[in-house]
Design an enzyme around this catalytic site. Structure first.
Site, PDB file in Angstrom:
ATOM      1  N   TYR A  62       0.626  -1.114   0.043  1.00 23.84           N
ATOM      2  CA  TYR A  62       0.027   0.165  -0.006  1.00 23.84           C
ATOM      3  C   TYR A  62       0.938   1.204   0.033  1.00 23.84           C
ATOM      4  CZ  TYR A  62      -3.481   3.435   1.641  1.00 23.84           C
ATOM      5  OH  TYR A  62      -4.395   4.381   1.512  1.00 23.84           O
ATOM      6  N   SER A 108      -4.920  12.621   8.111  1.00 18.87           N
ATOM      7  CA  SER A 108      -3.975  11.453   8.301  1.00 18.87           C
ATOM      8  C   SER A 108      -2.494  12.048   8.556  1.00 18.87           C
ATOM      9  CB  SER A 108      -3.905  10.827   6.866  1.00 18.87           C
ATOM     10  OG  SER A 108      -5.151  10.127   6.623  1.00 18.87           O
ATOM     11  N   LYS A 141       2.556   4.433  18.107  1.00 17.25           N
ATOM     12  CA  LYS A 141       1.583   4.277  17.089  1.00 17.25           C
ATOM     13  C   LYS A 141       0.624   3.261  17.390  1.00 17.25           C
ATOM     14  CE  LYS A 141       0.443   4.955  12.109  1.00 17.25           C
ATOM     15  NZ  LYS A 141      -0.309   3.932  12.110  1.00 17.25           N
ATOM     16  N   CYS A 459     -16.650 -18.227 -16.605  1.00 17.33           N
ATOM     17  CA  CYS A 459     -15.696 -18.758 -15.413  1.00 17.33           C
ATOM     18  C   CYS A 459     -16.551 -18.249 -14.178  1.00 17.33           C
ATOM     19  CB  CYS A 459     -14.529 -17.882 -15.441  1.00 17.33           C
ATOM     20  SG  CYS A 459     -13.445 -18.233 -14.050  1.00 17.33           S
TER      21      CYS A 459
END
Length: 747
Positions: A62, A108, A141, A459
């Site tokens: 990410y 953030s 954190k 599929c």
């Protein structure tokens, strides 16, 4: 993935052309296509992480995507739009609870992954204020669920999840069950109104006990402490939440009215603690960056000392006045940074390598391992991406392998421990045929790394994934149609016939076609069948019916939501069709330009490529999609079922009344969410950006507009309050009446 903080008054992101004194050239098609692809990947990852509580990618992957998309936007500033993941916080809001607006945006944190990036953060802060930004507050954190608690006259009136940073889920009844959350604050200096931010977590020991209880009751355990905290806090019955040993640590405030505000972050913590709120006992005030490094280094070697899971250290400028000087970017404060620890590594046995088939036919190898606990999670599967990656890493079935993980659900297989091989290991052979439909696999184009199943229509794996995707938050948003339901609809156990053989069947479902259906439970991360830990056999479930055979509440809800989904706007329909490269930003651009699905289907490649954010490759993909017979059948059947296929122009106005105008929306509006205001503007041809410049046409302000209002006043940009915004939307820009700015405000 990221920690939220309170929004500070600060400097807005400047218009790039203003900063450099040059016009910004449009990004080339290849950059636009890669940007769109990354945006879609990141938005899907955010949704799965923040809302579904079931991440499908590692933090490392990410972070790599986020770095790449930021680099693209630095090189091509025109890609930095309000829809970009770099300009947004968190993910869309869950539909399980009522949405509620935060009194002040929850931002953030930017990340630092090494000492060089940490030093770069400090140097930028020093340069902005032309002084030493220290002292610093260092704290751990916590890997938990972000919440905001609102106290009015000292009484708790609301608790909410972070959501997208501006709007969260109202979880007040559940928050009240936490022993750490006081119903009333005590003290003579409690503000009239205060919004407190913190992290809800499940202690590691509590997590272990909870999983033992779940397994004893025959229920599946949680994957990790964060998932268990999120799942516990989102229970519809607060009594269930009350039974979970959830804890809270607060680390900031948002809105503050009345009472003298604190002068430092540490003083804020003292005040919060004196009112009865739980603060960390592990934070430290230090004077220099070297002392910050010492704190980071200590907990890197003692990360399992705290009672909760951590994935790094948060460093904040301690003085509030300096925080205000530094301000924020469009999504993160400049006065704080999260230093992320390198992933932890463990070893385990690689029992097998299996493959899963995704929505686009991509076939992905997964390692199946002896279950092992790492960073608080029990891990038994990890993606290997593709056959080239398996070969590159030199992994053999039967190897002892190194797993690397930093709070992720699906970790990375780093490689084998070759010295432990005993000769029984064997190579993985990528299948030549689809494991679910038997079709021969192929590369879509020369040079591709991924094999795909070309049996797109029939599929069952691809259909299952497409149905699940079409029901998702970014598409039709159909509550009740999750992964288990999508599997049951497309792959019931024989001799039952699937009610959904193609997406065209989706809106023709009736209760008679749903009852009863029995199917195998599959893992939403891999698509592979889940097994019963006691028998080793695939898990089975009866869906859409209760024990007596009557329709379940899930079945009734799903049919109600399917009916509601027919009214969704055009861009959502486009996303639901699973056209390659068409995520929400691209779908919005197409919908705004063409206004109807028929017009998009009839457009030439040149006309499609001329739309903003769409290049020749994406245009060719769209044209190819509409040239397939069974694709057009989906559109025809959905239209016949009543699905909305066009967006109407605003009543009494031409479609493009705001053509050529750029808007900035700031503050909290009464009649519009931020997305609704943006859609109202873009639906009339206008453009919404995140920063104010001389080129801005109007700044729309609500309550608590912050620094963007100040910048608009300074530059003389027309400012509209909500009443003026309504006038602009109803009668056009010529009728809009900007606010008069007083000399005091201008000063």
């Amino acid at each position: 993935m990221t920690e939220q903080v309170n929004e500070a008054e600060g400097m807005p992101v400047e218009d790039v052309s203003d900063v450099f004194g040059v016009s910004v050239e449009a990004a080339p098609a290849a950059a636009r296509e890669r940007h769109a692809e990354l945006a879609e990947l990141i938005e899907d990852a955010n949704w799965r992480y923040y809302v579904l509580d079931s991440p499908t990618v590692s933090d490392a992957e990410y972070d790599t995507w986020m770095r790449e998309i930021r680099v693209l936007e630095e090189e091509h500033p025109d890609l930095r739009t309000p829809d970009s993941p770099t300009q947004k916080v968190g993910a869309p809001i869950s539909t399980e609870f009522a949405p509620v607006a935060h009194l002040q945006r929850m931002e953030s944190l930017d990340n630092a992954f090494d000492d060089e990036e940490l030093a770069g953060w400090e140097a930028r802060a020093r340069r902005l204020i032309e002084a030493d930004p220290g002292p610093y507050l260092c704290e751990l954190k916590i890997d938990g669920l972000a919440v905001a608690l609102v106290y009015e006259k000292g009484r708790l009136i609301r608790g909410a999840t972070r959501g997208d940073g501006r709007t969260g889920d109202d979880i007040t009844p559940n928050v009240r069950t936490l022993r750490d959350v006081p119903d009333r604050l005590v003290g003579d200096d409690v503000p009239d109104l205060v919004e407190v931010r913190g992290e809800v977590f499940l202690p590691v020991e509590g997590f272990k006990r909870l999983n033992e209880q779940l397994m004893d009751a025959g229920r599946p355990p949680f994957a990790n402490p964060r998932n268990s905290a999120a799942g516990s806090l989102r229970q519809k019955d607060p009594r269930v939440t009350a039974q979970r040993p959830l804890r809270l640590i607060v680390h900031g405030v948002g809105k503050w009215e009345g009472a003298e505000p604190p002068k430092s972050q540490s003083e804020m913590y003292e005040r919060l603690a004196s009112w009865g709120l739980p603060v960390s006992d592990r934070f430290r005030i230090v004077e220099t960056l070297d002392e910050v490094r010492e704190y980071i280094g200590y907990y890197n070697g003692h990360r399992h000392d705290p009672e909760y899971e951590i994935d790094g250290v948060v460093v904040k400028v301690n003085r509030i006045a300096v925080q205000r000087q530094l301000g924020s970017t469009s999504r993160a404060p400049r006065w704080a940074v999260a230093f992320k620890y390198p992933p932890e590594e463990v070893t385990t046995k690689l029992l097998d390598i299996q493959v899963g088939v995704g929505r686009t036919g991509r076939v992905t190898p997964y390692g199946v391992m002896t279950p092992i606990v790492v960073s608080g999670s029990t891990v038994e599967r990890a993606t290997l991406h593709n056959a080239f990656e398996v070969e590159r890493k030199g992994v053999l079935i039967g190897d002892t392998v190194v797993l690397r993980k930093a709070g992720d659900v699906i970790p990375e297989i780093v490689g084998p421990v070759a010295d432990l091989r005993d000769g029984t290991e064997r190579e993985f052979v990528m299948p030549t045929h689809c494991p679910e439909c038997g079709t021969e696999l192929a590369y879509e184009r020369e040079g591709d790394a991924d094999l795909r199943c070309p049996n797109t229509r029939a599929c069952p794996a691809q259909l299952r994934e497409r149905i699940f995707f079409a029901a998702g938050r970014n598409a039709f948003d159909i509550e009740g149609l999750g992964y288990v339901a999508a599997t049951a609809l497309t792959q019931p156990l024989p001799p039952q016939e699937p009610p959904v053989r193609t997406e065209a069947d989706l809106f023709d479902l009736t209760m008679d076609r749903l009852l009863p259906i029995r199917s195998v439970v599959r893992d939403p991360d891999t698509g592979l069948p889940k097994t019963d830990p006691k028998t080793g056999e695939p898990k089975e479930v009866t869906f859409f019916a209760n024990k007596s055979g009557d329709p379940s509440k899930n079945a009734e809800k799903m049919l109600e939501q399917l009916e509601k989904a027919k009214t969704q706007p055009l861009w959502r329909v486009l996303v639901a069709l699973s056209i390659r490269h068409i995520g929400p930003p691209t779908a919005r651009a197409l919908a705004e330009e063409f206004r109807s699905l028929d017009a998009i289907a009839a457009a030439s490649e040149e006309e499609l490529a001329a739309v903003e954010d769409i290049g020749p490759r994406v245009a060719a993909t769209i044209r190819e999609w509409f040239e397939v017979d069974w694709h057009r059948e989906i559109v025809d059947r959905w239209r016949a079922a009543g699905v909305r296929m066009a967006d109407e122009a605003p009543a009494g106005l031409e479609v493009r009344t705001l053509e050529g105008l750029t808007f900035v929306v700031t503050g909290t509006l009464t009649d519009f969410s931020r997305d609704e205001a943006s859609e109202a503007i873009t639906g009339r041809g206008g453009k919404v950006t995140s920063s104010v410049s001389k080129k801005t046409g109007f700044v729309v302000v609500g309550d608590n507009p912050g620094s963007k209002y100040d910048k608009a006043v300074k530059l003389g940009v027309p400012i509209l309050n909500e009443e003026g915004f309504h006038v602009l939307l109803e009668k056009g820009p010529d009728a809009a009446r900007p606010l008069a700015v007083t000399p005091e405000e201008e000063a």
